[in-house]
Scaffold this active site. Structure first.
Site, short mmCIF file in Angstrom:
data_model
loop_
_atom_site.label_atom_id
_atom_site.label_comp_id
_atom_site.label_asym_id
_atom_site.label_seq_id
_atom_site.Cartn_x
_atom_site.Cartn_y
_atom_site.Cartn_z
N ASN A 153 7.32 -4.17 20.70
CA ASN A 153 6.81 -3.45 21.88
C ASN A 153 6.25 -4.42 22.92
O ASN A 153 6.39 -4.20 24.13
CB ASN A 153 5.75 -2.42 21.48
CG ASN A 153 6.40 -1.13 21.02
OD1 ASN A 153 6.96 -0.38 21.83
ND2 ASN A 153 6.36 -0.86 19.72
N LYS A 208 -11.02 -2.31 10.58
CA LYS A 208 -11.79 -2.20 11.83
C LYS A 208 -12.30 -3.58 12.20
O LYS A 208 -12.14 -4.53 11.42
CB LYS A 208 -12.94 -1.20 11.68
CG LYS A 208 -13.96 -1.60 10.63
CD LYS A 208 -15.11 -0.61 10.60
CE LYS A 208 -16.20 -1.10 9.65
NZ LYS A 208 -17.39 -0.29 9.62
N ARG A 220 -5.79 -1.89 13.33
CA ARG A 220 -7.24 -1.77 13.30
C ARG A 220 -7.72 -0.66 14.21
O ARG A 220 -7.12 -0.44 15.27
CB ARG A 220 -7.87 -3.07 13.84
CG ARG A 220 -8.43 -3.92 12.80
CD ARG A 220 -8.68 -5.31 13.31
NE ARG A 220 -8.05 -6.22 12.37
CZ ARG A 220 -8.58 -6.52 11.21
NH1 ARG A 220 -9.75 -6.05 10.87
NH2 ARG A 220 -7.94 -7.31 10.37
N HIS A 275 2.45 5.42 19.36
CA HIS A 275 2.51 5.91 17.98
C HIS A 275 3.90 6.48 17.71
O HIS A 275 4.44 7.21 18.55
CB HIS A 275 1.44 6.99 17.78
CG HIS A 275 1.39 7.46 16.36
ND1 HIS A 275 0.79 6.71 15.36
CD2 HIS A 275 1.88 8.57 15.78
CE1 HIS A 275 0.93 7.35 14.21
NE2 HIS A 275 1.58 8.49 14.43
C1 GRF Z 1 5.48 0.60 16.32
O1 GRF Z 1 6.26 1.49 15.59
C2 GRF Z 1 4.31 1.32 16.97
O2 GRF Z 1 4.60 2.62 17.32
C3 GRF Z 1 3.29 1.31 15.85
O3 GRF Z 1 3.45 0.05 15.24
C4 GRF Z 1 4.77 -0.41 15.43
C5 GRF Z 1 4.68 -1.77 16.07
O4 GRF Z 1 5.96 -2.36 16.19
N1 GRF Z 1 1.97 1.55 16.36
P1 GRF Z 1 6.12 -3.69 16.98
O5 GRF Z 1 5.17 -4.71 16.36
O6 GRF Z 1 5.78 -3.47 18.42
O7 GRF Z 1 7.55 -4.12 16.81
#
Ligand code: GRF
Length: 211
Positions: A24, A72, A100, A118
């Site tokens: 991401n 946390k 966390r 999420h």
């Molecule tokens: C993703 O599926 C996001 O929705 C979740 O953790 C994962 C992180 O993936 N919170 P990346 O590290 O960004 O590849």
């Protein structure tokens, strides 16, 4: 909580906080984030893959200790993260796989300016293993959600969601892969909306203001 203090056209420095793979983060770096510019990556995991990738991408990337707890922050350490982000002029914080809960000084300092992504259509399947929860439950449609962070776990006001159909032969891996593709689109879109100053929050509901 009202976002949109930003002046139209001004650049907003964005920090990404991540614990692992960082896809991401990468998507945000190459995505259309409008006035938002990814300026900093912090990881609570010294061995996170993302730390190498981020350095290669030219974004400042740091490991910072989260303290002694597993899920946390220790309050003094959380304060250090806040100080560091303040010193870099960070105005928006994006959680991207940070393993966390944020409750203390960071939430106070950046209240209304922390986003999370999420991998389910919240409020269904909050917490860990959301894709497996969705498969096990038998839903036919799932997806991803970008929301503001509040003191709960995956409970903040929802900015946007994208849907993914569940196929009969889906496994956790195949479903997660298709959800991830939508996550990458959704996160940039949400950052652009926030940084464009067009989001108005009324209780749990978020509206796009006409500018
Ligand atoms: C993703 O599926 C996001 O929705 C979740 O953790 C994962 C992180 O993936 N919170 P990346 O590290 O960004 O590849």
């Amino acid at each position: 909580m009202i976002s949109g203090k930003q002046e139209k056209g001004s650049t907003i420095k964005v920090a990404v906080l991540a614990s692992g793979r960082g896809s991401n983060f990468e998507a945000l770096c190459r995505g259309k984030t409008g006035n938002g510019r990814i300026a900093l990556l912090i990881s609570d995991n010294e061995k996170a893959e993302i730390l190498q990738k981020a350095s290669a991408s030219g974004v400042e990337a740091l490991y910072m200790s989260p303290g002694k707890y597993r899920t946390k922050f220790e309050e003094s350490e959380e304060m250090e993260w806040v100080r560091l982000m303040r010193s870099r002029g960070i105005e928006l914080v994006c959680l991207a796989g940070l393993m966390r809960i944020i409750k203390g000084p960071m939430l106070e300092e950046y209240n209304g300016r922390i986003l999370n992504i999420h991998p389910s259509l919240l409020p269904s399947f909050p917490g860990l293993n959301a894709q497996k929860q969705a498969l096990d439950y038998g839903v036919r449609i799932t997806g991803c959600t970008v929301h503001y962070v509040n003191a709960g776990v995956d409970t903040g006001p929802i900015i946007l969601q994208k849907t993914v159909h569940v196929a009969d032969d889906d496994t956790v891996e195949t479903l997660s892969g298709r959800i991830l593709q939508q996550e990458h689109l959704a996160y940039s879109e949400a950052v652009k909306l926030h940084c464009g100053g067009v989001l108005a929050v009324d209780g749990r509901r978020i509206f796009k203001r006409k500018i």
